[in-house]
Scaffold this motif. Structure first.
Motif: not given
Length: 88
Positions: A48-61
């Motif tokens: 899912x593309x939802x897992x492609x997001x990173x947090x502000x610190x570059x972590x795949x939260x």
């Protein structure tokens, strides 16, 4: 206990601490490696593309949270579902 008999009264507690620390470390690395794997699969359009997001610190939260929840479900199932075959 055996350690008390040989004069080391706190050895059992120390061993328990070491074993618990190792187990927590293993869970931590499993959660983060699975999160990175989900992130990579999302980049390759295999998840899912939802897992492609990173947090502000570059972590795949999102991927890490889903990994932790899956681990938690496994722990709960291990507790609730009785063993089908026992060794004894």
């Amino acid at each position: 206990m055996t350690f008390d008999q040989i004069g080391i009264p706190y050895a059992a507690g120390i061993i328990n601490f070491v074993v618990l620390t190792a187990a927590l470390s293993s869970c931590n690395s499993g959660i983060f490696s699975t999160g990175r794997m989900l992130f990579n699969l999302a980049q390759q359009r295999e998840a899912s593309p939802k897992f492609n997001r990173l947090s502000k610190r570059g972590v795949p939260a999102t991927a890490i949270i889903v990994s932790a929840l899956a681990l938690l479900v496994g722990v709960v199932l291990n507790y609730l579902v009785p063993e089908k075959y026992s060794s004894g």
